[in-house]
Design a protein around this motif. Structure first.
Motif, PDB file in Angstrom:
ATOM      1  N   THR A  21       0.818  -1.213   0.000  1.00  0.00           N
ATOM      2  CA  THR A  21       0.000   0.000   0.000  1.00  0.00           C
ATOM      3  C   THR A  21       0.851   1.262   0.000  1.00  0.00           C
ATOM      4  OG1 THR A  21      -1.647  -1.219   1.276  1.00  0.00           O
ATOM      5  CG2 THR A  21      -1.917   1.176   1.158  1.00  0.00           C
ATOM      6  N   ILE A  49      -2.701 -10.063  -6.729  1.00  0.00           N
ATOM      7  CA  ILE A  49      -2.886  -8.774  -6.076  1.00  0.00           C
ATOM      8  C   ILE A  49      -4.283  -8.793  -5.487  1.00  0.00           C
ATOM      9  CG2 ILE A  49      -3.044  -6.270  -6.375  1.00  0.00           C
ATOM     10  CD1 ILE A  49      -0.219  -7.285  -6.930  1.00  0.00           C
ATOM     11  N   THR A  51      -6.845  -7.067  -1.873  1.00  0.00           N
ATOM     12  CA  THR A  51      -6.916  -6.160  -0.731  1.00  0.00           C
ATOM     13  C   THR A  51      -7.422  -6.956   0.467  1.00  0.00           C
ATOM     14  OG1 THR A  51      -9.160  -5.449  -1.295  1.00  0.00           O
ATOM     15  CG2 THR A  51      -7.337  -4.091  -2.125  1.00  0.00           C
ATOM     16  N   LYS A 100      -5.666  -5.301  -9.448  1.00  0.00           N
ATOM     17  CA  LYS A 100      -6.720  -4.534  -8.772  1.00  0.00           C
ATOM     18  C   LYS A 100      -6.656  -3.107  -9.295  1.00  0.00           C
ATOM     19  CE  LYS A 100      -8.755  -6.988  -5.553  1.00  0.00           C
ATOM     20  NZ  LYS A 100     -10.119  -7.399  -5.731  1.00  0.00           N
ATOM     21  N   ILE A 102      -7.953   0.780  -8.259  1.00  0.00           N
ATOM     22  CA  ILE A 102      -8.434   1.542  -7.107  1.00  0.00           C
ATOM     23  C   ILE A 102      -8.619   2.999  -7.528  1.00  0.00           C
ATOM     24  CG2 ILE A 102      -7.825   2.314  -4.763  1.00  0.00           C
ATOM     25  CD1 ILE A 102      -5.978  -0.468  -5.116  1.00  0.00           C
ATOM     26  N   LEU A 111      -9.360   3.724  -0.348  1.00  0.00           N
ATOM     27  CA  LEU A 111      -9.317   2.451   0.364  1.00  0.00           C
ATOM     28  C   LEU A 111     -10.041   2.611   1.690  1.00  0.00           C
ATOM     29  CD1 LEU A 111      -5.559   1.496  -0.136  1.00  0.00           C
ATOM     30  CD2 LEU A 111      -7.526   0.388  -1.210  1.00  0.00           C
ATOM     31  N   ILE A 117      -3.413  -2.916   0.160  1.00  0.00           N
ATOM     32  CA  ILE A 117      -3.146  -3.594  -1.112  1.00  0.00           C
ATOM     33  C   ILE A 117      -2.044  -4.614  -0.855  1.00  0.00           C
ATOM     34  CG2 ILE A 117      -2.457  -3.324  -3.525  1.00  0.00           C
ATOM     35  CD1 ILE A 117      -3.236  -0.288  -3.139  1.00  0.00           C
TER      36      ILE A 117
END
Length: 138
Positions: A21, A49, A51, A100, A102, A111, A117
């Motif tokens: 992250t 990948i 979260t 991913k 975002i 987030l 992440i």
């Protein structure tokens, strides 16, 4: 505008997890993009990948869940063809996914408070990996 960078990781394999992250946040800051999207991707069929709340309990729970879904000692046609013993790694990567995306707003990743992440290497040996991060926006 589009901005791209790589994050390099040395892994241990066997569902080795790394919180990336802060690396992604630094790349977004360097990009100068205030609003847009960031895509985090790994070009590997044995990595992923995702979260998660990156804390020991959930890390353990995720490992246990993946062991139920695609056990390391399972029988895989891939292993029979290639004799490399990493069929489970490919299945786990396919299920979790290799990228991913975002949203970014006001220079910040959207987030959740407890959402990080995570890069995961499922392979059955240590590896050198490159995680690709691409920022799109204005």
């Amino acid at each position: 505008m589009i901005y791209s960078e790589y994050i390099n990781r040395e892994t241990k394999g066997y569902t080795d997890m790394s919180d990336i992250t802060d690396d992604v946040k630094r790349i977004v800051a360097r990009s100068g993009i205030q609003n847009g999207l960031v895509t985090v991707s790994v070009s590997s069929s044995t990595s992923a990948i995702t979260t998660i709340e990156f804390e020991p309990g959930l890390i353990s729970d995720l490992r246990k869940a993946l062991e139920i879904i695609a056990p390391e000692k399972g029988v895989y046609a891939h292993d029979e063809k290639w004799n490399d013993g990493n069929g489970f790694s490919h299945i786990r990567s396919s299920i979790v996914g290799t990228s991913k995306t975002i949203p970014i707003t006001s220079k910040s990743l959207l987030l959740g408070t407890w959402q990080q992440i995570i890069f995961v290497d499922f392979d059955n040996r240590p590896r050198s990996r490159k995680v690709f991060v691409q920022v799109f926006g204005e």
